[in-house]
Motif scaffolding. Structure first.
Motif, PDB file in Angstrom:
ATOM      1  N   UNK A   4     -21.532  54.129 -38.982  1.00 16.22           N
ATOM      2  CA  UNK A   4     -21.669  53.680 -38.233  1.00 16.22           C
ATOM      3  C   UNK A   4     -19.858  53.404 -38.749  1.00 16.22           C
ATOM      4  N   UNK A   5     -18.897  53.312 -37.388  1.00 15.15           N
ATOM      5  CA  UNK A   5     -17.509  53.012 -37.760  1.00 15.15           C
ATOM      6  C   UNK A   5     -17.182  51.950 -38.411  1.00 15.15           C
ATOM      7  N   UNK A   6     -17.284  50.842 -37.630  1.00 20.04           N
ATOM      8  CA  UNK A   6     -17.482  49.611 -38.308  1.00 20.04           C
ATOM      9  C   UNK A   6     -18.131  50.247 -40.289  1.00 20.04           C
ATOM     10  N   UNK A   7     -19.197  49.968 -40.439  1.00 16.27           N
ATOM     11  CA  UNK A   7     -19.360  50.242 -42.313  1.00 16.27           C
ATOM     12  C   UNK A   7     -18.474  52.080 -42.666  1.00 16.27           C
ATOM     13  N   UNK A   8     -17.975  52.598 -42.430  1.00 14.86           N
ATOM     14  CA  UNK A   8     -17.015  52.922 -42.731  1.00 14.86           C
ATOM     15  C   UNK A   8     -15.885  52.663 -42.781  1.00 14.86           C
ATOM     16  N   UNK A   9     -15.251  51.988 -41.788  1.00 15.45           N
ATOM     17  CA  UNK A   9     -14.229  50.853 -42.228  1.00 15.45           C
ATOM     18  C   UNK A   9     -14.243  49.735 -43.318  1.00 15.45           C
ATOM     19  N   UNK A  10     -15.815  48.916 -43.799  1.00 13.87           N
ATOM     20  CA  UNK A  10     -15.587  47.609 -44.053  1.00 13.87           C
ATOM     21  C   UNK A  10     -15.456  48.553 -45.808  1.00 13.87           C
ATOM     22  N   UNK A  11     -16.821  49.733 -45.527  1.00 17.70           N
ATOM     23  CA  UNK A  11     -17.356  50.176 -46.863  1.00 17.70           C
ATOM     24  C   UNK A  11     -15.289  50.829 -48.536  1.00 17.70           C
ATOM     25  N   UNK A  41     -16.059  48.666 -29.887  1.00 19.52           N
ATOM     26  CA  UNK A  41     -14.492  48.301 -29.675  1.00 19.52           C
ATOM     27  C   UNK A  41     -15.051  46.543 -29.944  1.00 19.52           C
ATOM     28  N   UNK A  42     -15.943  46.125 -28.754  1.00 14.56           N
ATOM     29  CA  UNK A  42     -15.542  44.705 -29.391  1.00 14.56           C
ATOM     30  C   UNK A  42     -16.305  44.056 -30.367  1.00 14.56           C
ATOM     31  N   UNK A  43     -17.504  45.247 -31.403  1.00 10.70           N
ATOM     32  CA  UNK A  43     -17.578  45.047 -32.731  1.00 10.70           C
ATOM     33  C   UNK A  43     -16.542  44.450 -33.642  1.00 10.70           C
ATOM     34  N   UNK A  44     -15.460  45.760 -33.442  1.00 10.91           N
ATOM     35  CA  UNK A  44     -14.516  45.829 -33.738  1.00 10.91           C
ATOM     36  C   UNK A  44     -13.277  44.778 -33.705  1.00 10.91           C
ATOM     37  N   UNK A  45     -13.656  43.845 -32.681  1.00 11.26           N
ATOM     38  CA  UNK A  45     -12.733  43.079 -32.505  1.00 11.26           C
ATOM     39  C   UNK A  45     -13.434  41.296 -33.198  1.00 11.26           C
ATOM     40  N   UNK A  63      -9.915  40.585 -20.536  1.00 13.57           N
ATOM     41  CA  UNK A  63     -10.874  40.870 -20.907  1.00 13.57           C
ATOM     42  C   UNK A  63     -10.774  40.732 -22.518  1.00 13.57           C
ATOM     43  N   UNK A  64      -9.768  41.737 -23.189  1.00 16.93           N
ATOM     44  CA  UNK A  64     -10.564  41.826 -24.261  1.00 16.93           C
ATOM     45  C   UNK A  64      -9.469  40.664 -25.227  1.00 16.93           C
ATOM     46  N   UNK A  65      -8.648  40.408 -24.235  1.00 13.38           N
ATOM     47  CA  UNK A  65      -7.862  39.333 -25.165  1.00 13.38           C
ATOM     48  C   UNK A  65      -9.039  37.495 -25.409  1.00 13.38           C
ATOM     49  N   UNK A  66     -10.352  37.367 -24.387  1.00 14.43           N
ATOM     50  CA  UNK A  66     -11.044  36.317 -25.621  1.00 14.43           C
ATOM     51  C   UNK A  66     -11.901  36.904 -26.538  1.00 14.43           C
ATOM     52  N   UNK A  67     -11.110  37.900 -27.076  1.00 15.76           N
ATOM     53  CA  UNK A  67     -12.101  38.277 -27.988  1.00 15.76           C
ATOM     54  C   UNK A  67     -11.768  38.055 -29.379  1.00 15.76           C
TER      55      UNK A  67
END
Length: 107
Positions: A4-11, A41-45, A63-67
């Motif tokens: 996933x994109x998230x895993x890629x960034x974390x790795x 996007x929600x998970x990235x935030x 709505x993004x500001x609540x992240x």
């Protein structure tokens, strides 16, 4: 399996010994009705410090500001150069919103 994109960034952060708090991902605001993209996007935030570029140009801004990890809003240039009375009011409201919620702001 596909990473996933998230895993890629974390790795990548781990590989280069960079802490998550030392970077800020910038999301350019665009109209988006795709559920999978919104989920990413929600998970990235949730996992990274995030800034929103072109703030105020689409409906997802508020709505993004609540992240919880939104740190910065980058106010769209159109609001900065609008010299009309209404334009000044909108910009003033955006700055107040940013200040009230502790966001850094840039343009």
């Amino acid at each position: 399996s596909e990473e996933s994109v998230i895993d890629y960034y974390l790795d990548t952060l781990k590989k280069y010994n960079v802490k998550k708090d030392e970077i800020e991902l910038e999301i350019t605001e665009r109209e988006n009705n795709n559920t999978s993209i919104n989920n990413v996007l929600h998970e990235l935030c949730q996992k990274f410090n995030v800034s929103i570029d072109d703030f105020g140009t689409h409906s997802s801004s508020l709505s993004m500001l609540s992240e919880k990890n939104i740190k910065t809003i980058k106010i769209d240039r159109g609001f900065i150069i609008d010299e009309s009375k209404e334009g000044r009011k909108i910009l003033s409201s955006m700055i107040k919103l940013a200040n009230d919620h502790g966001f850094k702001r840039s343009h």
